[in-house]
Each structure stands twice: as structure tokens, then as C-alpha cells.
Design a protein around this motif. Structure first.
Motif, mmCIF file in Angstrom:
data_model
loop_
_atom_site.group_PDB
_atom_site.id
_atom_site.type_symbol
_atom_site.label_atom_id
_atom_site.label_comp_id
_atom_site.label_asym_id
_atom_site.label_seq_id
_atom_site.Cartn_x
_atom_site.Cartn_y
_atom_site.Cartn_z
ATOM 1 N N TYR A 1 44.276 39.856 46.809
ATOM 2 C CA TYR A 1 43.580 38.568 46.829
ATOM 3 C C TYR A 1 42.824 38.355 48.143
ATOM 4 O O TYR A 1 41.873 37.564 48.189
ATOM 5 N N LEU B 1 39.321 41.018 40.738
ATOM 6 C CA LEU B 1 39.183 39.720 41.386
ATOM 7 C C LEU B 1 37.766 39.480 41.896
ATOM 8 O O LEU B 1 37.349 38.328 42.068
ATOM 9 N N GLU B 2 37.021 40.560 42.139
ATOM 10 C CA GLU B 2 35.620 40.409 42.532
ATOM 11 C C GLU B 2 34.774 39.884 41.379
ATOM 12 O O GLU B 2 33.689 39.337 41.593
ATOM 13 N N ARG B 3 35.269 40.050 40.155
ATOM 14 C CA ARG B 3 34.472 39.750 38.968
ATOM 15 C C ARG B 3 34.949 38.507 38.211
ATOM 16 O O ARG B 3 34.151 37.881 37.514
ATOM 17 N N TRP B 4 36.231 38.176 38.310
ATOM 18 C CA TRP B 4 36.771 37.053 37.552
ATOM 19 C C TRP B 4 37.717 36.221 38.429
ATOM 20 O O TRP B 4 38.362 36.747 39.336
ATOM 21 N N GLU B 5 37.792 34.954 38.134
ATOM 22 C CA GLU B 5 38.684 34.046 38.864
ATOM 23 C C GLU B 5 40.062 34.061 38.199
ATOM 24 O O GLU B 5 40.388 33.201 37.380
ATOM 25 N N ILE B 6 40.848 35.040 38.556
ATOM 26 C CA ILE B 6 42.198 35.196 38.001
ATOM 27 C C ILE B 6 43.157 34.412 38.893
ATOM 28 O O ILE B 6 43.248 34.673 40.090
ATOM 29 N N PRO B 7 43.865 33.426 38.347
ATOM 30 C CA PRO B 7 44.673 32.538 39.195
ATOM 31 C C PRO B 7 45.853 33.248 39.854
ATOM 32 O O PRO B 7 46.684 33.863 39.179
ATOM 33 N N GLN B 8 45.922 33.154 41.171
ATOM 34 C CA GLN B 8 47.054 33.743 41.883
ATOM 35 C C GLN B 8 48.350 33.023 41.532
ATOM 36 O O GLN B 8 49.433 33.605 41.599
ATOM 37 N N ARG C 1 47.392 33.900 31.069
ATOM 38 C CA ARG C 1 46.587 33.143 32.034
ATOM 39 C C ARG C 1 45.660 34.075 32.810
ATOM 40 O O ARG C 1 44.517 33.723 33.111
ATOM 41 N N PRO D 1 40.388 34.463 31.896
ATOM 42 C CA PRO D 1 39.068 34.481 32.546
ATOM 43 C C PRO D 1 38.228 35.702 32.170
ATOM 44 O O PRO D 1 37.000 35.626 32.140
ATOM 45 N N GLU E 1 43.507 28.857 27.547
ATOM 46 C CA GLU E 1 44.620 29.304 28.383
ATOM 47 C C GLU E 1 45.964 28.960 27.745
ATOM 48 O O GLU E 1 46.892 29.779 27.745
#
Length: 282
Positions: free
Chosen positions: A69, A85-92, A130, A134, A148
Motif C-alpha cells: 500500500y 493497487l496502482e490500477r484500482w482502489e482496493i480498500p486496505q 470487497r 473495484p 460490495e
């Protein structure tokens, strides 16, 4: 640096044929994205189940997630996750919840209620829904929240299926995931499970929990209409897991001394139905 996708795919196929075959129905970069998520999640799972120092290994896994991240990956799976993570907003936050689920396996206690079991199923599998949402995208004008929530339900259904499939294997590791409240209602104890008998009361317990899983599958699949892509892939994964429930039922719910699984040809036979579900969810 471009991740080694061939190695990632080989790892996925070795650990989960269900996930691998489903992932092939994703297109382009999305397929690599779900591979990256699987590799990251699989590494965390192995930290708990396949390590001589599970607590320490779990913390090292979490450090790897944080590095990804921060865009400072070190290990191959971290490079894959950082790429995604550079391509999609994956929730930490989903990874943080998964960490809680893995941590609970270090000192396993049977869930007291069905709600507790479903919370566990969310943490170790609903979180994957989840993470993947994205990547699938949400159609213009539709709500991401509904997509989601549906993805979480599918993850819970799949993990609940795992719990029902693996009762015997889990017992061998000192784990019981069947809710105490439900077992008490059917007059079943952990000692009965260890005796590897399948009395009628146990069959009733299995049917009740399987019905809950099937309900989650139905509700989760309804969310496919919100997605821009990956609908067939997700439908195929769900159908394969639900197929395990079908096999368990045909075996008389004998999950104490055997493990239900689908053969390759059985998985392939589900592809047309997955495509049909995709077409009808548009």
C-alpha cells in the motif's frame, strides 16, 4: 516491475482450482488483478496454517500488505498487490478485517452463534469480495454499495461452504466452526463429531447451515447486475462452491471422514450455466 504472472497463476491453480477456473473468465488486466488479490490472501492464510511460527508469520504478512500500500513491495506477492493497487482502489480496511479473521484461527474457539460464524466468514472470505469489487467495476448510474454488499455475501457463502465441507479436517486441527448454539439445538457435541458418526440430528444441522449458505448465494448473485465485467467469472466460482454443497448432500452429509470436491469435468460443465447467468444479469 511487472510481477511474474505465470508463477502467480501456478500458485493459484495449485491451491484453488475453483478460484483459478473462475478467474479465466475475467478479461485483460482484471484477471491479473484478481490473481494478485488471491496471491496476497493465500499468503496470509498460509501464514496461519502452514508455518511453524504462525503469529510471527501473520505479522510479517501484514507488514507486506502495508509495504504494498506504500508502493514499496519486496516479495513477489507484494509486487502483484502493489501492481493492482496502482490500477484500482482496493480498500486496505478489507485486508485489516481479514487479518482479524486469520488471527482468530491462532486460538480457535467455536463460534457461539450463527452470527459469529458469519462474521468469521466475512473476515476471511467476504473481505475478498470487497477487494474484487473495484476490479469488476460498477455500471454507470448504479451504486457501488449494493455491489460490495452482494460480493460480501458471496464470499460468506463460499466460506460457509468450506466450513461444512471441512468439518472432519478442521477437527483434526483442533478447530470447530459449527456454532455451539446450533449444535446444542440438535443435541450434537464435539465428542459426537470426533466419533465420525452421521446421525439424523447431524444431517438436520447440516441442512440448516447449507440452507443459509444457499440463501447467501442467491442474494449475492443478484448483485451481478451492478458489475461492468467479471459476472461470468463470479457466477462460475459461486456455482462451483454450491456444487460442493450438492455433493455433500448426495453423500448424506458425510463430511467427517471424507471431503467433497468437484472433478475438472464437473467444473467445465458449469461454464455454460455461468455464461447464462451473466447474460441474464445484464
Amino acid at each position: 516491475m511487472e510481477p511474474d504472472w505465470k508463477a502467480v497463476a501456478a500458485t493459484i491453480r495449485r491451491h484453488s482450482a475453483t478460484f483459478y477456473y473462475g478467474s479465466l473468465l475475467f478479461r485483460g488486466e482484471a484477471r491479473k488483478g484478481v490473481w494478485a488479490i488471491y496471491a496476497a490472501c493465500r499468503t496470509g492464510d498460509d501464514a496461519v496454517d502452514a508455518s511453524s511460527d504462525p503469529k510471527g508469520e501473520l505479522e510479517r504478512w501484514w507488514e507486506g500488505v502495508e509495504r504494498a500500500y506504500r508502493a514499496r513491495p519486496q516479495k513477489p506477492w507484494e509486487h502483484g498487490l502493489a501492481w493492482a493497487l496502482e490500477r484500482w482502489e482496493i480498500p486496505q480496511a478489507a485486508f485489516a478485517d481479514m487479518r482479524q479473521g486469520f488471527a482468530s484461527d491462532l486460538e480457535p474457539l467455536p463460534p457461539q452463534t450463527l452470527a459469529e460464524l458469519l462474521l468469521y466468514c466475512y473476515r476471511v472470505a467476504g473481505t475478498v469480495g470487497r477487494m474484487v469489487t473495484p476490479i469488476t467495476g460498477v455500471r454507470s448510474g448504479e451504486g457501488g454499495k449494493e455491489a460490495e454488499e452482494a460480493a460480501i455475501k458471496l464470499g460468506q457463502a463460499m466460506q460457509l461452504t468450506n466450513c461444512l465441507r471441512d468439518v472432519g479436517e478442521d477437527l483434526a486441527m483442533g478447530r470447530v466452526y459449527l456454532p455451539v448454539e446450533v449444535m446444542d439445538r440438535y443435541g450434537i457435541s464435539p465428542q459426537d463429531l470426533r466419533a465420525k458418526a452421521v446421525p439424523q440430528a447431524y444431517v438436520g444441522l447440516m441442512r440448516e447451515l447449507a440452507a443459509e449458505a444457499r440463501k447467501l448465494y442467491r442474494e449475492g448473485l443478484e448483485g451481478l447486475r451492478y458489475l461492468r465485467q467479471g459476472r461470468a467469472a463470479i457466477a462460475l466460482a459461486a456455482l462451483q462452491y454450491e456444487g460442493i454443497l450438492d455433493k455433500l448432500e448426495r453423500s448424506g452429509w458425510n463430511n467427517l471422514s471424507s471431503r467433497a470436491s468437484l472433478k475438472t469435468y464437473e467444473r467445465l460443465l458449469l461454464v455454460p450455466r455461468a455464461i447464462w447467468i451473466r447474460a441474464n444479469s445484464a
